[in-house]
Design a protein around this motif. Sequence first.
Motif, PDB file in Angstrom:
ATOM      1  N   ILE A 121       0.916  -1.295   0.433  1.00 29.43           N
ATOM      2  CA  ILE A 121       0.299   0.353   0.376  1.00 29.43           C
ATOM      3  C   ILE A 121       1.325   1.682   0.332  1.00 29.43           C
ATOM      4  CG2 ILE A 121      -1.865  -0.757   0.802  1.00 29.43           C
ATOM      5  CD1 ILE A 121      -0.939   0.716   3.694  1.00 29.43           C
ATOM      6  N   GLU A 122       2.192   1.290  -0.112  1.00 26.46           N
ATOM      7  CA  GLU A 122       2.689   1.925  -0.277  1.00 26.46           C
ATOM      8  C   GLU A 122       2.474   3.178  -1.179  1.00 26.46           C
ATOM      9  OE1 GLU A 122       7.315   3.142   0.535  1.00 26.46           O
ATOM     10  OE2 GLU A 122       7.357   0.938  -0.631  1.00 26.46           O
ATOM     11  N   ASN A 123       2.909   4.352  -0.753  1.00 28.39           N
ATOM     12  CA  ASN A 123       2.836   5.312  -1.700  1.00 28.39           C
ATOM     13  C   ASN A 123       3.699   5.474  -3.076  1.00 28.39           C
ATOM     14  OD1 ASN A 123       2.034   7.992  -3.220  1.00 28.39           O
ATOM     15  ND2 ASN A 123       4.079   8.956  -2.325  1.00 28.39           N
ATOM     16  N   ARG A 124       3.833   5.373  -4.007  1.00 26.61           N
ATOM     17  CA  ARG A 124       4.688   5.265  -5.210  1.00 26.61           C
ATOM     18  C   ARG A 124       4.889   6.666  -6.193  1.00 26.61           C
ATOM     19  NH1 ARG A 124       6.738   1.002  -4.471  1.00 26.61           N
ATOM     20  NH2 ARG A 124       5.749  -0.979  -3.133  1.00 26.61           N
ATOM     21  N   THR A 125       4.161   8.327  -5.514  1.00 24.62           N
ATOM     22  CA  THR A 125       4.232   8.782  -6.260  1.00 24.62           C
ATOM     23  C   THR A 125       5.047  10.481  -5.505  1.00 24.62           C
ATOM     24  OG1 THR A 125       1.779   9.798  -5.442  1.00 24.62           O
ATOM     25  CG2 THR A 125       1.345   7.692  -7.501  1.00 24.62           C
ATOM     26  N   GLY A 126       5.216  11.124  -6.473  1.00 27.73           N
ATOM     27  CA  GLY A 126       5.699  12.391  -6.273  1.00 27.73           C
ATOM     28  C   GLY A 126       7.156  11.749  -5.713  1.00 27.73           C
ATOM     29  N   THR A 127       8.046  12.701  -4.912  1.00 30.53           N
ATOM     30  CA  THR A 127       9.159  12.971  -4.528  1.00 30.53           C
ATOM     31  C   THR A 127       9.729  11.290  -4.308  1.00 30.53           C
ATOM     32  OG1 THR A 127       9.160  14.464  -2.568  1.00 30.53           O
ATOM     33  CG2 THR A 127       8.975  15.404  -5.079  1.00 30.53           C
ATOM     34  N   GLU A 128      11.083  11.073  -3.447  1.00 35.44           N
ATOM     35  CA  GLU A 128      11.248   9.740  -2.984  1.00 35.44           C
ATOM     36  C   GLU A 128      10.740   9.811  -1.280  1.00 35.44           C
ATOM     37  OE1 GLU A 128      15.057   7.088  -1.741  1.00 35.44           O
ATOM     38  OE2 GLU A 128      15.390   8.582  -3.785  1.00 35.44           O
ATOM     39  N   ASP A 129      11.241  11.318  -1.354  1.00 32.76           N
ATOM     40  CA  ASP A 129      10.925  11.780   0.319  1.00 32.76           C
ATOM     41  C   ASP A 129       9.134  11.642   0.508  1.00 32.76           C
ATOM     42  OD1 ASP A 129      13.315  12.064   0.825  1.00 32.76           O
ATOM     43  OD2 ASP A 129      13.597  14.332   0.754  1.00 32.76           O
ATOM     44  N   GLU A 130       8.084  11.648  -0.605  1.00 28.62           N
ATOM     45  CA  GLU A 130       6.868  11.035  -0.218  1.00 28.62           C
ATOM     46  C   GLU A 130       6.282   9.671  -0.183  1.00 28.62           C
ATOM     47  OE1 GLU A 130       3.928  13.965  -1.971  1.00 28.62           O
ATOM     48  OE2 GLU A 130       5.290  14.833  -3.238  1.00 28.62           O
ATOM     49  N   GLN A 131       7.468   9.282  -0.562  1.00 35.50           N
ATOM     50  CA  GLN A 131       7.317   7.473  -1.392  1.00 35.50           C
ATOM     51  C   GLN A 131       7.491   6.879   0.606  1.00 35.50           C
ATOM     52  OE1 GLN A 131       8.962   6.211  -4.979  1.00 35.50           O
ATOM     53  NE2 GLN A 131       7.764   8.349  -6.021  1.00 35.50           N
ATOM     54  N   TRP A 132       8.236   7.477   1.505  1.00 31.65           N
ATOM     55  CA  TRP A 132       8.790   6.793   2.380  1.00 31.65           C
ATOM     56  C   TRP A 132       7.563   6.902   3.558  1.00 31.65           C
ATOM     57  CZ3 TRP A 132      10.854   7.911   7.648  1.00 31.65           C
ATOM     58  CH2 TRP A 132      11.319   6.899   8.027  1.00 31.65           C
ATOM     59  N   GLU A 133       7.931   5.486   3.635  1.00 35.79           N
ATOM     60  CA  GLU A 133       6.362   5.741   5.130  1.00 35.79           C
ATOM     61  C   GLU A 133       5.107   5.682   4.766  1.00 35.79           C
ATOM     62  OE1 GLU A 133       8.537   6.027   8.606  1.00 35.79           O
ATOM     63  OE2 GLU A 133       9.765   3.432   8.699  1.00 35.79           O
ATOM     64  N   LEU A 134       4.196   6.215   3.532  1.00 40.23           N
ATOM     65  CA  LEU A 134       3.293   7.001   3.490  1.00 40.23           C
ATOM     66  C   LEU A 134       2.302   5.929   2.770  1.00 40.23           C
ATOM     67  CD1 LEU A 134       4.547  10.634   2.880  1.00 40.23           C
ATOM     68  CD2 LEU A 134       3.224   9.784   4.997  1.00 40.23           C
ATOM     69  N   VAL A 135       1.344   6.433   3.063  1.00 40.09           N
ATOM     70  CA  VAL A 135      -0.057   5.359   2.301  1.00 40.09           C
ATOM     71  C   VAL A 135      -0.744   5.331   0.557  1.00 40.09           C
ATOM     72  CG1 VAL A 135      -2.058   4.189   2.155  1.00 40.09           C
ATOM     73  CG2 VAL A 135      -0.788   4.069   4.028  1.00 40.09           C
TER      74      VAL A 135
END
Length: 266
Positions: A121-135
């Motif tokens: 369910i990890e977020n894979r959009t936006g910047t790399e920082d926005e993909q760490w531990e976010l749904v």
Amino acid sequence: MQVATPQSREEEILAYLHDAAAAAYSQPSPHGMDFEFFLDLEHGYTATADSRLHLFADEGRWALVMEKIGYTSPAGATDCQLNYFGNCVDPVREYSEIGGRDQMSNTVSFDVISGASFESIENRTGTEDEQWELVDPTATAVMVKGQAVDLPIDAEVLDSLGIPVREWNNPRRLIDYGALTRYLAATNPVAIRATDLEIRRQLPADLPKLMTIDRFQNLSLYERQLPSDVETYRLIAKVLATLDTSQWQPTVAPNNHWSKWESGHL
């Protein structure tokens, strides 16, 4: 042979818990454990979501099981930690490559939401920082102990429950893994809490359960508090010694909700 009185048994139980909490400051434990852990609601690597105390006893045996659930960042998973105390507890034995032998502790940990479940369910959009531990905002369910559980759609749902989402590197206010765990604890606690079978893992099968305590005043390991300093553990010793759950009559406000503790002690 001298028969233990309820008062002497109460003193014995409180002394045991006192030694166990003291062992959390410096290992090894006086109870024959290589490592003995106590309920810690302030750990800096864990976003604590839920905690309970489980009391078991009969005329000769007693046990206290402390349960804590939270998202642990280094592990990338939400786990349940069970700390066992008592005169009939089977120690947890784990082989240590460093020591070349079995090491004993009083703690069992297991995943409630595995790293693989979070990855799905990890977020894979936006910047790399926005993909760490976010749904991922389009995710609708997460696997919890092998069962699909519905997810909130956005952070506003968590706002209504008083659960903050991560502020840093999160311009779209996506739901972080710690906040998600706290959401589940608030809305679907049965899904994430330990079952009776899991709680009894290190206990005799025939040991009677007296009660479960959901709300209580906990101590701070970082302020070097000990069980005798806190009403909760004095009352628990009395309940276990007398087998009388009516002795649980706390006079102080509970503080074990995650919002009462600062996560950051490393």
